[in-house]
Design a protein around this motif. Structure first.
Motif, PDB file in Angstrom:
ATOM      1  N   ASN A 166       0.788  -1.078   0.064  1.00 48.56           N
ATOM      2  CA  ASN A 166      -0.139  -0.195   0.098  1.00 48.56           C
ATOM      3  C   ASN A 166       1.102   0.850   0.474  1.00 48.56           C
ATOM      4  OD1 ASN A 166      -1.768   1.978   0.472  1.00 48.56           O
ATOM      5  ND2 ASN A 166      -3.774   0.631   2.029  1.00 48.56           N
ATOM      6  N   LYS A 194       0.144   4.712   0.166  1.00 47.92           N
ATOM      7  CA  LYS A 194      -0.073   5.813   1.733  1.00 47.92           C
ATOM      8  C   LYS A 194       0.452   4.720   2.416  1.00 47.92           C
ATOM      9  CE  LYS A 194      -4.949   6.267   0.010  1.00 47.92           C
ATOM     10  NZ  LYS A 194      -6.736   6.557   0.395  1.00 47.92           N
ATOM     11  N   TYR A 250      -2.853   6.624   9.730  1.00 44.56           N
ATOM     12  CA  TYR A 250      -3.175   6.275   8.865  1.00 44.56           C
ATOM     13  C   TYR A 250      -3.417   4.862  10.063  1.00 44.56           C
ATOM     14  CZ  TYR A 250      -2.523   2.632   5.102  1.00 44.56           C
ATOM     15  OH  TYR A 250      -3.302   2.170   4.320  1.00 44.56           O
ATOM     16  N   GLN A 276      -7.457   5.991  10.673  1.00 49.82           N
ATOM     17  CA  GLN A 276      -8.338   6.232   9.538  1.00 49.82           C
ATOM     18  C   GLN A 276      -8.875   4.969   9.116  1.00 49.82           C
ATOM     19  OE1 GLN A 276      -6.488   8.110   6.340  1.00 49.82           O
ATOM     20  NE2 GLN A 276      -8.341   8.051   4.927  1.00 49.82           N
ATOM     21  N   GLU A 277      -8.036   3.803   8.993  1.00 49.46           N
ATOM     22  CA  GLU A 277      -8.834   2.305   8.602  1.00 49.46           C
ATOM     23  C   GLU A 277      -9.296   1.538   9.187  1.00 49.46           C
ATOM     24  OE1 GLU A 277      -7.277   1.306   5.256  1.00 49.46           O
ATOM     25  OE2 GLU A 277      -6.868   3.004   4.240  1.00 49.46           O
ATOM     26  N   THR A 280     -12.478   4.743  10.006  1.00 50.23           N
ATOM     27  CA  THR A 280     -13.057   5.623   9.729  1.00 50.23           C
ATOM     28  C   THR A 280     -13.163   4.849   8.859  1.00 50.23           C
ATOM     29  OG1 THR A 280     -11.895   7.617  10.250  1.00 50.23           O
ATOM     30  CG2 THR A 280     -13.228   7.480   7.658  1.00 50.23           C
ATOM     31  N   ASN A 281     -12.794   3.783   7.081  1.00 53.43           N
ATOM     32  CA  ASN A 281     -13.041   2.952   6.647  1.00 53.43           C
ATOM     33  C   ASN A 281     -13.381   1.686   7.040  1.00 53.43           C
ATOM     34  OD1 ASN A 281     -12.012   4.969   5.284  1.00 53.43           O
ATOM     35  ND2 ASN A 281      -9.930   3.947   4.845  1.00 53.43           N
ATOM     36  N   SER A 282     -13.616   0.929   8.075  1.00 50.63           N
ATOM     37  CA  SER A 282     -14.139  -0.307   9.314  1.00 50.63           C
ATOM     38  C   SER A 282     -13.241  -0.909   8.394  1.00 50.63           C
ATOM     39  CB  SER A 282     -15.821   0.194   7.955  1.00 50.63           C
ATOM     40  OG  SER A 282     -15.889   0.676   9.141  1.00 50.63           O
ATOM     41  N   SER A 283     -11.601  -1.113   8.508  1.00 53.04           N
ATOM     42  CA  SER A 283     -11.258  -1.853   8.701  1.00 53.04           C
ATOM     43  C   SER A 283     -10.480  -2.349   9.594  1.00 53.04           C
ATOM     44  CB  SER A 283     -10.001  -2.134   7.232  1.00 53.04           C
ATOM     45  OG  SER A 283     -10.927  -1.742   5.950  1.00 53.04           O
TER      46      SER A 283
END
Length: 294
Positions: A61, A63, A251, A254-255, A258-261
Motif C-alpha cells: 500500500n 499510503k 493512517y 483512518q483504516e 473510518t474505513n471500517s477495516s
C-alpha cells in the motif's frame, strides 16, 4: 514474623499495579496481535481469519509508505531541532549570568502544559493563509499569493514539525538545566585556565557529564514523537492535503475506525509496535558509552 509481614505488605502493594498492567496493557496488546490476523470491520460479529494477508496488503500500500516516510521525517527533524535548541538554551541559562532566568524557564515551559488542541489552534491561526501572523509578516517583504502552510503537500509536514518543536523544547530544556546544575563549577574554572572557550567546554565537559540524561530522554522523546505526531496531525490537518501529513497512527486510525477495516488497522498497529521497540533498541545500542563520574 517481621520478614513475613514485610513480604506480605510488599505483595499487597505490588499486586494491584501488576493486575492493572496485565488488564490494561498486556491483554490489549496481545489482542491487537490477534486481531491483526483477522478480516473484520470492527462493528459486527463476523470475523474471518486471513493469517498474514493484512500484512501483505500493508506492504503493497503506497499510503502506508507515505505515512512511514512522514513519521521518519518528523522523528528525525523534530528530534534533532528540539534537542539541539533545548541543550543550547539550557547551557546559556545555566552558565551565563542572565537576569530573570526563572522567568525564561517559565516562558519556555508554558507550551508543555498546554493541550495539543490549544497548540494546534494557535499554530493553525499563525498559518492561516489570509490573516495569519506568519503570512502577514512575510507580506512585508514579498508579494504574490499567500503561502498555504497547511495546504501545501511540500510544506505541511514541516509546519507540523515546527509546532511539535515549539511544544517540546521547554520541557527538555528544564531537564537539562537540572542536570547541568550538578556539574561542578571547578571543572569549568579549570578549563578556562587551560584556555578552553565556552564552546569547547560545552562539548568537552557539559555533554559528556550529562550524557546519561540525554540518552534516556532521547529514547523517550523519539518513541513519544510517534504518539504526539498523531495528535498534532489529527488536530491540525487530519492527514491532509491528500495524505501529505499522514503519519503511522493517523493512517491506522483512518483504516480502523473510518474505513471500517479494523483487522487491517491492527496490522498497522503491530507494525508500529515492532518498529518502536526496534528503534528503541537501536538507539540504546548507538548511544551507549561508558559513564563518566564526577
Amino acid at each position: 514474623m517481621k520478614k513475613k509481614n514485610r513480604s506480605g505488605f510488599i505483595i499487597a502493594c505490588v499486586t494491584p499495579a501488576i493486575l492493572l498492567f496485565i488488564i490494561f496493557m498486556i491483554i490489549p496488546t496481545i489482542d491487537v496481535f490477534r486481531m491483526s490476523l483477522y478480516k473484520w470491520g470492527g462493528y459486527t460479529a463476523n470475523k474471518t481469519f486471513v493469517g498474514l494477508e493484512n500484512f501483505m496488503k500493508l506492504s503493497k500500500n503506497p499510503k502506508f509508505y507515505q505515512a512511514f516516510q512522514n513519521s521518519i521525517l518528523l522523528i528525525v527533524v523534530v528530534t534533532l531541532v528540539t534537542f539541539s535548541l533545548a541543550l543550547i538554551f539550557a547551557y546559556i541559562l545555566s552558565r551565563e549570568k542572565i537576569k530573570g532566568q526563572n522567568f525564561f524557564r517559565i516562558v519556555f515551559y508554558i507550551p508543555n502544559i498546554l493541550s495539543v488542541v490549544v497548540i494546534s489552534a494557535i499554530f493553525s491561526a499563525i498559518y492561516d493563509p489570509n490573516q495569519g501572523l506568519l503570512n502577514s509578516f512575510l507580506n512585508l517583504f514579498r508579494g504574490g499569493d499567500p503561502i498555504l502552510w497547511l495546504g501545501s503537500q511540500k510544506l505541511v509536514i514541516y509546519s507540523v514539525a515546527i509546532a511539535m518543536v515549539w511544544q517540546a523544547i521547554g520541557y527538555y530544556m528544564v531537564m537539562y538545566m537540572a542536570s547541568m546544575a550538578n556539574v561542578p563549577l571547578s571543572l569549568y574554572e579549570s578549563a578556562s585556565l587551560e584556555g578552553a572557550g565556552k564552546i569547547k567546554q560545552f562539548f568537552s565537559i557539559t555533554l559528556p557529564l550529562i550524557w546519561t540524561n540525554i540518552r534516556t530522554t532521547l529514547t523517550f522523546f523519539i518513541i513519544s514523537t510517534i504518539n504526539m505526531s498523531f495528535l498534532m496531525v489529527k488536530a491540525m490537518t487530519n492527514g491532509g492535503p491528500d495524505g501529505a501529513s499522514s503519519v503511522f497512527l493517523s493512517y491506522m486510525y483512518q483504516e480502523a475506525y473510518t474505513n471500517s477495516s479494523y483487522g487491517y488497522g491492527m496490522a498497522i498497529g503491530v507494525t508500529v509496535f515492532i518498529f518502536s521497540f526496534a528503534l528503541a533498541g537501536v538507539l540504546n545500542a548507538v548511544t551507549k558509552r561508558e559513564e563518566i563520574e564526577f
